[in-house]
Design an enzyme around this catalytic site. Structure first.
Site, short mmCIF file in Angstrom:
data_model
loop_
_atom_site.label_atom_id
_atom_site.label_comp_id
_atom_site.label_asym_id
_atom_site.label_seq_id
_atom_site.Cartn_x
_atom_site.Cartn_y
_atom_site.Cartn_z
N HIS A 11 26.31 52.83 -43.87
CA HIS A 11 24.97 52.91 -43.31
C HIS A 11 24.87 51.91 -42.17
CE1 HIS A 11 20.61 53.12 -42.99
NE2 HIS A 11 20.73 54.27 -43.62
N ASP B 22 22.27 59.67 -49.45
CA ASP B 22 22.69 61.07 -49.39
C ASP B 22 23.87 61.38 -50.30
OD1 ASP B 22 20.74 62.00 -47.77
OD2 ASP B 22 21.75 61.37 -45.94
#
Ligand code: CMC
Length: 429
Positions: free
Chosen positions: A308, A365
């Site tokens: 991320h 996700d």
């Protein structure tokens, strides 16, 4: 005295003000830097260290895994609130009173229908059309049905109506894009159901049957939508703000955000995770092979759902969703080989030096796709689910940008192309 940053260039010192946020985040204001230095800009591809605005909506501390909407920790909201309550909080700044929530819910419920003429658009799409393409087009098309939305600076009441219409209609458009792909009859909204349950009804209900949304699934969906509801200045949100900064209407701005979300490096990652797990499964499940591929710089393969831009320790949304994922699968009695691969992959990657050194952890996700799969959402709809969740955040950021009177977004560049040269006629090239 407030802090000042100093930059030395060509023997001269330039003083730049330091801006401090309510959580003591600091930024150097370079707004007047180019003018003062006679042409220097700051360069930061991918905006890795560039703030594009001051915002009072979401606080995110990537080093410590903190995420708060309007000051409220994501853990508390995901545990206790409803998605519409969180939507109100993000958009209007405070948790709604009972009366405010009732009136907001009523307005959303009253606007769930989509104009009948829009049904013809669905019929024109091929069955294989990706629902994100349909969603981006349909949301932009709403502006043609509500021309009064074209001016984002109309009255606050007009702005609220545009906002509430969009929140109400997005699930209907989403479910209809799925029904269209199935070539099944479209289901009209059922207004005695709550936001998430109504969406599930429009997705899975049939005119011939009595579909009752499972409360376990409704509750998981509520949590997932809340976890996705805002994430400060990410790719799609920055897109919404920058499109809106030209005073394009809300529907056009959100449509652009939906397109930005589609990519596999952003919201499209949830679909990409499941596709990756399926590929690994069909290939025999040799995890070492796939982890080696992800580490190989010559190989474009990446572990989808890992890493991320801002979370460099853990993604707090992933922690909540991982727990929810286990609960949902247990309650629904789902036994999915992909889940086993996901768990093993997570373990292998977390123990691997490459991933440890780069702070690459499973992100939201990685797990959301597994829950969506378990509750029967087709893979191509995963990113649409993300869009439904992110909608209140996009709206809140658009509204804040308009109300703060922010200037049009227009970055600079360092030109690296050819120097001036004369045109050569095509016959002489
Ligand atoms: N698999 C393998 N290596 C990776 C991965 C990955 N998923 N992610 C990053 N790296 C490596 C990358 O190669 C680089 O290595 P090196 O320093 O040796 O060159 C290092 O880690 C830093 O990566 P980066 O690409 O510079 O980081 P970024 O901040 O530009 O990208 C990211 C962040 C999320 C785009 C990236 O981690 C990625 O592509 N992840 C997979 C896609 C994904 O899951 N996206 C969903 C993000 S969460 C939902 C959302 O909010 O959008």
């Amino acid at each position: 005295m407030s802090e000042i940053a100093k930059i030395e260039l060509g023997g001269k010192t330039y003083e730049l003000p330091v801006v401090e946020g309510t959580e003591q985040e600091k930024g150097i204001d370079i707004g007047k830097f180019r003018g003062a230095t006679g042409g220097y800009i700051t360069l930061d591809s991918g905006f890795k260290n560039t703030g594009s605005c001051q915002s009072a909506i979401t606080y995110l501390d990537g080093e410590n895994g903190i995420l708060r909407y309007r000051g409220y920790p994501i853990e508390q909201l995901a545990d206790k609130a409803s998605f519409l309550e969180v939507s109100f909080l993000l958009i209007y700044g405070e948790l709604p009173t009972q009366a405010e929530l009732a009136s907001f819910q009523e307005s959303i419920t009253n606007h769930t229908l989509v104009h009948e003429d829009m049904k013809q658009f669905f019929e024109a799409y091929p069955a294989k059309a990706h629902p994100m393409g349909i969603m981006a087009s349909m949301v932009c098309s709403l502006s043609t049905f509500y021309p009064e939305s074209l001016d984002p600076n109309r009255t606050p009441e007009a702005k609220d109506l545009t906002i509430q219409r969009l929140i109400a209609k997005l699930p209907t458009l989403a479910a209809w894009s799925y029904k269209n792909a199935m070539r099944h009859p479209l289901m009209y909204p059922k207004n005695d159901l709550d936001y998430g349950a109504n969406f599930l009804y429009m997705m899975f209900g049939m005119p011939t049957g009595d579909y009752e949304p499972d409360p376990v699934v409704v509750s998981a969906l509520n949590k997932l939508l809340i976890l996705h509801a805002d994430h400060e200045q990410n790719c799609s949100t920055s897109t919404v703000r920058i499109v809106g900064s030209s005073h394009a209407n809300l529907y056009a701005s959100i449509s652009a955000g939906i397109s930005a979300l589609w990519g596999p490096l952003h919201g499209g990652a949830n679909q990409a995770v499941i596709e990756m797990l399926e590929t690994i499964h069909n290939d025999g499940g040799d995890l070492d092979k796939w982890v080696a591929k992800a580490k190989d710089k010559e190989d474009p393969f990446r572990l989808m759902g890992f890493g991320h831009r801002v979370y460099k320790n853990f993604d707090p949304r992933a922690t909540i969703i991982k727990k929810a994922c286990d609960e949902v699968l247990e309650k629904l009695g789902v036994d999915d080989p992909l889940l086993d691969i996901a768990k093993k992959l997570e373990q292998v990657a977390l123990e691997d030096e490459y991933f440890k050194a780069r702070n690459l952890y499973p992100n939201v996700d990685f797990y959301s796709g597994i829950i969506y799969k378990a509750i029967g959402i087709p893979t191509e709809m995963f990113t649409v689910m993300f869009a439904i969740g992110r909608l209140p955040g996009w709206i809140a950021q658009w509204k804040e940008m308009i109300e703060n009177g922010e200037p049009i977004g227009r970055p600079r560049q360092i030109y690296t192309g050819a120097n001036e040269r004369d045109y050569v006629d095509v016959a002489n090239r």
